[in-house]
Design a protein around this motif. Structure first.
Motif, mmCIF file in Angstrom:
data_model
loop_
_atom_site.group_PDB
_atom_site.id
_atom_site.type_symbol
_atom_site.label_atom_id
_atom_site.label_comp_id
_atom_site.label_asym_id
_atom_site.label_seq_id
_atom_site.Cartn_x
_atom_site.Cartn_y
_atom_site.Cartn_z
ATOM 1 N N HIS A 144 36.465 29.776 51.258
ATOM 2 C CA HIS A 144 37.692 29.638 50.472
ATOM 3 C C HIS A 144 37.531 30.452 49.184
ATOM 4 O O HIS A 144 36.605 30.206 48.398
ATOM 5 C CB HIS A 144 37.948 28.171 50.138
ATOM 6 C CG HIS A 144 38.033 27.293 51.355
ATOM 7 N ND1 HIS A 144 39.215 27.071 52.021
ATOM 8 C CD2 HIS A 144 37.077 26.599 52.041
ATOM 9 C CE1 HIS A 144 38.997 26.267 53.061
ATOM 10 N NE2 HIS A 144 37.705 25.966 53.088
ATOM 11 N N CYS A 145 38.451 31.384 48.945
ATOM 12 C CA CYS A 145 38.240 32.293 47.816
ATOM 13 C C CYS A 145 39.556 32.942 47.381
ATOM 14 O O CYS A 145 40.603 32.724 47.994
ATOM 15 C CB CYS A 145 37.246 33.381 48.202
ATOM 16 S SG CYS A 145 37.822 34.414 49.577
ATOM 17 N N HIS A 180 43.269 31.957 48.931
ATOM 18 C CA HIS A 180 44.068 30.861 48.391
ATOM 19 C C HIS A 180 44.898 31.263 47.173
ATOM 20 O O HIS A 180 45.600 30.428 46.616
ATOM 21 C CB HIS A 180 43.158 29.702 47.982
ATOM 22 C CG HIS A 180 42.656 28.886 49.136
ATOM 23 N ND1 HIS A 180 43.301 27.766 49.595
ATOM 24 C CD2 HIS A 180 41.558 29.054 49.934
ATOM 25 C CE1 HIS A 180 42.624 27.248 50.614
ATOM 26 N NE2 HIS A 180 41.577 28.022 50.845
ATOM 27 N N ASN A 181 44.788 32.494 46.732
ATOM 28 C CA ASN A 181 45.500 32.845 45.513
ATOM 29 C C ASN A 181 45.948 34.290 45.555
ATOM 30 O O ASN A 181 45.612 35.042 46.475
ATOM 31 C CB ASN A 181 44.626 32.583 44.278
ATOM 32 C CG ASN A 181 45.389 31.878 43.183
ATOM 33 O OD1 ASN A 181 46.523 32.215 42.895
ATOM 34 N ND2 ASN A 181 44.759 30.882 42.568
ATOM 35 N N SER A 182 46.684 34.701 44.527
ATOM 36 C CA SER A 182 47.308 36.016 44.530
ATOM 37 C C SER A 182 46.855 36.888 43.361
ATOM 38 O O SER A 182 47.491 37.878 43.041
ATOM 39 C CB SER A 182 48.837 35.865 44.466
ATOM 40 O OG SER A 182 49.221 35.152 43.302
ATOM 41 N N SER A 183 45.740 36.509 42.735
ATOM 42 C CA SER A 183 45.255 37.279 41.593
ATOM 43 C C SER A 183 43.771 37.036 41.413
ATOM 44 O O SER A 183 43.237 35.982 41.785
ATOM 45 C CB SER A 183 46.002 36.883 40.315
ATOM 46 O OG SER A 183 45.419 37.487 39.174
ATOM 47 N N LEU A 184 43.091 37.997 40.825
ATOM 48 C CA LEU A 184 41.681 37.847 40.490
ATOM 49 C C LEU A 184 41.500 36.860 39.348
ATOM 50 O O LEU A 184 40.460 36.221 39.223
ATOM 51 C CB LEU A 184 41.091 39.218 40.114
ATOM 52 C CG LEU A 184 39.610 39.277 39.749
ATOM 53 C CD1 LEU A 184 38.762 38.850 40.942
ATOM 54 C CD2 LEU A 184 39.227 40.690 39.316
ATOM 55 N N GLY A 185 42.528 36.738 38.497
ATOM 56 C CA GLY A 185 42.435 35.829 37.360
ATOM 57 C C GLY A 185 41.738 36.430 36.167
ATOM 58 O O GLY A 185 41.365 35.735 35.225
ATOM 59 N N SER A 186 41.551 37.745 36.185
ATOM 60 C CA SER A 186 40.903 38.428 35.066
ATOM 61 C C SER A 186 41.463 39.835 34.945
ATOM 62 O O SER A 186 41.683 40.518 35.951
ATOM 63 C CB SER A 186 39.386 38.496 35.282
ATOM 64 O OG SER A 186 38.781 39.301 34.284
ATOM 65 N N GLY A 187 41.688 40.255 33.705
ATOM 66 C CA GLY A 187 42.166 41.602 33.470
ATOM 67 C C GLY A 187 41.058 42.560 33.092
ATOM 68 O O GLY A 187 41.307 43.740 32.811
ATOM 69 N N GLU A 188 39.802 42.065 33.079
ATOM 70 C CA GLU A 188 38.681 42.910 32.677
ATOM 71 C C GLU A 188 38.432 43.993 33.730
ATOM 72 O O GLU A 188 38.284 43.709 34.917
ATOM 73 C CB GLU A 188 37.429 42.059 32.489
ATOM 74 C CG GLU A 188 37.553 41.046 31.355
ATOM 75 C CD GLU A 188 36.313 40.187 31.212
ATOM 76 O OE1 GLU A 188 35.324 40.703 30.648
ATOM 77 O OE2 GLU A 188 36.327 39.047 31.682
ATOM 78 N N LEU A 189 38.354 45.227 33.252
ATOM 79 C CA LEU A 189 38.261 46.378 34.144
ATOM 80 C C LEU A 189 37.034 46.317 35.039
ATOM 81 O O LEU A 189 37.108 46.605 36.237
ATOM 82 C CB LEU A 189 38.255 47.673 33.319
ATOM 83 C CG LEU A 189 38.207 48.983 34.124
ATOM 84 C CD1 LEU A 189 39.411 49.085 35.044
ATOM 85 C CD2 LEU A 189 38.143 50.173 33.172
#
Length: 390
Positions: A90-91, A116-125
């Motif tokens: 699950h990731c 389970h989600n639609s984003s990494l949750g981080s904007g760090e390059l």
């Protein structure tokens, strides 16, 4: 008697609270018979939360860096030792694909990666670059790719084939109950005629719970007799208690912590709000709709979730739309009855979100009947040495 198949649910971490992944795992345990499937949990990262009645193993990765130079070796050794028949990962990022590769090298035949989600949750390059690299290197490692929604599947798998698997629930358990409504509202001290707004997943940063507290303050400033109940806990919990006090709404804000009977609270609510920064397809919204409870959610949530036609999508940068949208939802929610819930339960069941449908999907998945087949044959460790650590 046949030996039960060992299914290992792999999570990135096992923290406090009950998020969507944990709820899915609980539902999976409920959906499949114990004498045929022995389901356990393995956390790649730290185990800091309660086991909630499950067998929770970990941490698998000893240094805590899930995509570090030694993480794949730790995962491989773990899978070789535990020997699960099915690895269900699950990731929401490329670490899940890395884990599938470790399971492949450890000889695990059925390897499911579940977005389970639609984003990494981080904007760090650097994190985004590392995630992209893992997706590129290990996209062929799962034997099955599944997602809670199309947006979640597209995010993790791109053009690779995947299957949407419904987050099925016990629909009758979540049906509206006038008795539970009265009991919970009395326990919370919500007066007759007042509105009760709810949020599930409080304290988890992506849930944007501070927005809900600020919305309550604005509603009360506008003369609404509104209360807020926040279910769950997370790293922001202490800050949220302070925020409610700062805005002068602590007396009308109830923090329940983690609960095992969310369905009772749905009956007590007049509206569920979800001002999340991003989501896949939240199982919370399926549960709430089964209760006939109108929902006001951010427009970052996948439209696929509006199964019963009672979900409103609102922009986070428009406070007026949230005030109006919450008012509309409350005006409907306070008048709902058992008949409304029966209708929404029927719609949700038809859409494939029952616990029985989930069991059927999982049986097929765990039997290895998938359109996805592995075509990676190299066991070279050169890619391990080149991993980015994040």
């Amino acid at each position: 008697m046949a030996v039960a198949k060992k299914v290992m649910h792999v999570t990135m971490r096992w923290g406090h609270g009950v998020g969507g992944v944990k709820r899915f795992i609980h539902n999976a345990v409920e959906a499949l018979p114990e004498d045929e499937y022995r389901q356990v949990v393995a956390s790649l990262g730290p185990v800091t939360g309660e086991d909630q009645g499950l067998t929770v193993l970990g941490p698998v990765v000893q240094d805590g860096r899930l995509a570090g130079k030694r993480s794949m070796l730790d995962m491989m050794r773990f899978f070789e030792t535990e020997s699960p028949d099915v690895v269900h990962i699950h990731c929401n990022n490329g670490v899940g694909l890395l884990c599938a590769e470790a399971a492949r090298r450890a000889g695990r035949v059925v390897r499911v990666v579940h977005s389970h989600n639609s984003s990494l949750g981080s904007g760090e390059l650097w994190k985004r670059a590392g995630d992209a690299a893992l997706k590129l290197m290990y996209s062929a490692s799962p034997t099955a790719r599944v997602a809670c929604s199309k947006v979640a599947g597209d995010w993790l798998f791109g053009s690779r084939p995947y299957t949407v698997i419904r987050n099925g629930i016990d629909l009758e358990r979540f049906a509206f109950s006038p008795e539970q409504r009265t009991a919970v509202r009395e326990a919370l001290g919500v007066p007759e005629g007042a509105s009760l707004i709810g949020l599930v997943g409080a304290g988890i940063p992506v849930k944007n719970t501070s927005f809900a507290i600020e919305l309550l303050a604005r509603l009360r400033e506008a003369g609404r007799d509104a209360y807020l109940v926040l279910l769950g806990e997370g790293e922001e919990s202490e800050m949220l208690v302070a925020r409610a006090a700062e805005l002068g709404v602590a007396s009308w804000t109830h923090f329940t912590g983690t609960v095992s009977d969310a369905w009772r609270y749905y009956s007590a609510m007049d509206c569920l709000i979800m001002p999340s920064f991003y989501e896949g397809l939240p199982i919370t919204l399926i549960e709430a709709q089964a209760n006939g409870l109108p929902c006001a959610v951010s427009d970052t949530v996948s439209r696929e979730v509006d199964v019963a036609g009672i979900v409103s999508f609102l922009p986070l940068d428009d406070c007026t739309s949230w005030l109006d949208g919450t008012d509309r939802a409350v005006s409907k929610g306070c008048l709902r009855c058992i008949g409304d819930s029966r209708l929404t339960v029927s719609q949700i069941k038809k859409a494939g979100y029952s616990i029985e449908d989930l069991g059927s999907q999982l049986r097929t998945l765990y039997a290895g009947e998938s359109q996805v087949r592995n075509n990676q044959d190299s066991d070279s460790d050169s890619d391990i040495r080149g991993l980015l650590c994040f």
